[in-house]
Write a protein that holds these residues in place. Structure first.
Motif, short mmCIF file in Angstrom:
data_model
loop_
_atom_site.label_atom_id
_atom_site.label_comp_id
_atom_site.label_asym_id
_atom_site.label_seq_id
_atom_site.Cartn_x
_atom_site.Cartn_y
_atom_site.Cartn_z
N GLU A 528 30.49 29.77 -13.53
CA GLU A 528 30.51 28.68 -12.56
C GLU A 528 31.92 28.33 -12.10
OE1 GLU A 528 27.99 27.06 -11.06
OE2 GLU A 528 26.66 28.52 -11.99
N ASN A 529 32.90 28.46 -12.99
CA ASN A 529 34.27 28.02 -12.69
C ASN A 529 35.07 29.17 -12.08
OD1 ASN A 529 33.76 25.44 -13.90
ND2 ASN A 529 33.97 26.43 -15.89
N ILE A 530 34.90 29.34 -10.77
CA ILE A 530 35.56 30.43 -10.05
C ILE A 530 36.63 29.82 -9.13
CG2 ILE A 530 35.22 32.42 -8.54
CD1 ILE A 530 33.71 32.57 -11.20
N TYR A 531 37.84 30.41 -9.16
CA TYR A 531 38.94 29.87 -8.37
C TYR A 531 39.54 30.99 -7.51
CZ TYR A 531 38.43 26.03 -11.60
OH TYR A 531 37.91 25.00 -12.33
N ARG A 532 39.28 30.88 -6.21
CA ARG A 532 39.83 31.87 -5.28
C ARG A 532 41.29 31.55 -5.00
NH1 ARG A 532 35.89 31.06 -0.66
NH2 ARG A 532 35.25 29.24 -1.87
N GLU A 533 42.15 32.51 -5.22
CA GLU A 533 43.59 32.22 -5.24
C GLU A 533 44.16 31.77 -3.90
OE1 GLU A 533 45.58 36.59 -4.71
OE2 GLU A 533 44.73 36.15 -6.66
#
Length: 629
Positions: A528-533
């Protein structure tokens, strides 16, 4: 029909598409695919291309020419000066020691001292084309191995100029005899007396530097004023082709001339425009060069002397590998970095073709000697990607793992509730922000030299492969609450997530991704914790643009948060969509339309509801009044 240039173009393109696609599907480098395609379509297998591939190889050298021009553009004099110790140190040790040992080896084998010296010069050079292509494909340019390789290759590219200036001094043949023997390939150097040839080479280099500053840059300014992009593309190609032609006319390698031209233009305002213009041409022509190298492998010469060529090939590769390992040891590279350096640069490079042909033109080498070392050069270049795979899949996991397990166990004396994997630019920002708020993390990184550097900077960083369960356990995964995957490799994040999901499901994962497609993959794995740079940075920039155009900052900050919320919701919906391109495009367009509609409604509502907050008109007037007082 087979003599048609269109037919040969079809053969090359088809061979590249088929063989490179197969190589990438098997997880191999694209260089292997190009080399294999060249061997198959070459004169000794299916025979689709010209005699011994010489005509194709000559044309394909433009790929190397453009690559070195672009490398020259990247080398600003200031950066070159900052890297001088690495370039002169590592490059000097590698070239000097390789030449010395190679010279003794060839003299012991019975070659005349002049022939042995020319062979030693050629053997000392590695393939910039193959090494740089592989390094960039694998994203290793920012590692210690990447910068070390670049420094050594850069030194080699520069030292070739002096080698070409020195070789004429070895010739005992008068210029008229040489020109008569090679009348079809005569150049300016061959018509000059031996004593003047070295001077002519140095003068040519000086002329390139002067022309770059006082002729090429003013020409580019005039072209840029027209505002026609096609003219700038034509000007960029004219520069490269013009320098190459002049160098070839003089008798010097056109690639070296292009490299010097790039260095001269590296401080001009057109540096980035030239880079972006020539990059597509470079990649295509480099692929053609690798295919031409594969096609130039003369199996007839190999059949005549298989044991001699095989023995020399093994001896040269082992000798270069040993020198590279020693060079890495002298400069205190860690074991994994030394092995990568050793196996990546152990081949003979493309400039060997230039040096050996130049020496043959001066009657220093005989035909059979030239043919033998040209075949060894092509074979060593072809074997490099295969040797790299052996190192990556069989040697590094065993040797590198022992070091990675030992070092973290020695240093991870205390564990934290947070584990941070990857401490490059992205990860170090996270680590610094956490530490500034009194929160420590157990930091792991797979680049051993970067680990030692960061420790000197005051960071508690540990070397190791975070995809190993025993390393994660030694880092305290059992007691941890959160593990942050800040690495830019999706394969590493997926491997870690499998371990965490299987063994330690209580640990929450927060994962960096490079784009939406990596995010889809991780979302479908249950994360769930996805961070697109690039998401936050691009929105910050857009927000600042609108702020400079008069939009209110409070409203913009709210809109950024709304955009992120809508985009994250859309991301999760699209992740579960069918993977057919037509279905995805249709659904994605609908999502974008809906997202823009919501944002527009939020913006209109925000102007009315929140006008009395940050940056509103009465606050601006109050601030202006304060400044006046």
């Amino acid at each position: 029909m087979t003599g048609s240039i269109l037919f040969e173009a079809i053969v090359f393109l088809a061979g590249a598409i088929i063989c490179v696609s197969i190589a990438k599907r098997l997880g191999l480098s694209s260089v292997i695919g190009y080399l294999l395609a060249g061997v198959l379509i070459g004169p000794y297998v299916f025979g689709f291309i010209g005699k011994e591939g010489e005509d194709i190889l000559h044309f394909a050298e433009f790929g190397v020419v453009m690559m070195l021009f672009l490398i020259g553009l990247e080398i600003e004099p200031k950066n070159f000066w900052n890297m001088r110790k690495t370039i002169l140190g590592m490059g000097g040790i590698q070239v000097g020691l390789t030449m010395l040992l190679s010279y003794f080896m060839f003299t012991l084998l019975g070659f005349e001292w002049k022939v042995a010296l020319v062979f030693a010069m050629a053997v000392a050079l590695s393939s910039t084309a193959i090494a740089m292509q592989t390094i960039k494909e694998k994203g290793l340019m920012d590692t210690t191995f990447g910068t070390s390789s670049f420094s050594i290759l850069l030194f080699q590219d520069i030292i070739v100029i002096f080698m070409l200036g020195f070789i004429p001094l070895l010739s005992n043949t008068d210029s008229n005899a040489s020109a008569e023997k090679h009348s079809n390939h005569a150049n300016l150097l061959e018509t000059l007396p031996i004593g003047l040839q070295t001077f002519a080479i140095i003068l040519s280099v000086v002329l390139i530097i002067v022309a770059g500053r006082y002729l090429i840059v003013p020409m580019l300014r005039k072209v840029a004023k027209t505002g026609v992009r096609e003219l700038l593309i034509a000007a960029a190609l004219l520069i490269v082709f013009g320098i190459s032609f002049l160098m070839e006319y003089v008798g010097i390698s056109p690639a070296l001339g292009a490299f010097l031209g790039g260095v001269v233009l590296s401080n001009s305002e057109y540096k980035h425009e030239l880079e972006s213009t020539l990059e597509p041409f470079k990649n295509l022509l480099l692929g053609l060069f690798f295919m031409a190298v594969g096609a130039s492998i003369n199996f007839i010469v190999i059949a005549k002397n298989p044991w001699i060529i095989g023995g020399l090939l093994i001896a040269i590769v082992f000798l270069k590998a040993a020198v590279l390992f020693i060079t890495g040891f002298v400069f205190k590279l860690k074991l994994d970095q030394k092995l990568l350096l050793t196996f990546s640069l152990a081949q003979v490079g493309e400039f060997a073709f230039v040096l050996l042909s130049f020496a043959f033109g001066l009657n220093i080498l005989e035909q059979n000697q030239l043919d033998m070392l040209l075949v060894i050069t092509a074979l060593s270049m072809s074997l490099t990607p295969i040797i790299g795979i052996i190192n990556e899949r069989f040697i590094l996991p065993k040797i590198g793992t022992k070091e990675s397990v030992k070092r973290p166990m020695d240093h991870i004396a205390k564990t934290q509730k947070i584990i941070l994997v990857g401490f490059g630019h992205f990860g170090s920002t996270i680590g610094r922000f956490l530490r500034s708020h009194g929160v420590e993390a157990t930091i792991l990184d797979h680049d051993s030299n970067r680990v030692d550097f960061l420790r000197k900077m005051g960071f508690e960083v540990y070397y190791g492969d975070a995809t190993r369960l025993d390393l994660l356990e030694s880092a305290g995964i059992a007691e941890a609450k959160i593990i942050i995957c800040a690495t830019n490799k999706i394969s590493v994040s997926k491997a870690i997530s499998k371990i965490v999901n299987d063994k330690y499901p209580h640990v929450e994962m927060m994962i960096r991704t490079k784009n939406r497609y990596d995010a889809y993959e991780l979302l479908n794995l249950g994360h769930e914790n996805i961070y697109r740079e690039s998401l936050e940075t691009s929105l910050t920039l857009a927000k600042d643009v609108l702020s400079k155009m008069g939009f209110r900052k409070y409203t913009l900050n709210r809109q950024v948060q709304n955009f992120i919320k809508y985009d994250e919701d859309s991301l999760r919906r699209l992740a579960s969509e069918p993977k057919r391109e037509e279905d995805y495009i249709f659904k994605a367009r609908k999502e974008l339309e809906q997202q823009e509609k919501f944002l527009n409604e939020d913006f209109k509502r925000g102007i009315v509801d929140y006008d009395n907050h940050w940056d509103s008109e009465h606050i601006r007037k109050a601030l202006e009044k304060t400044k006046e007082e």
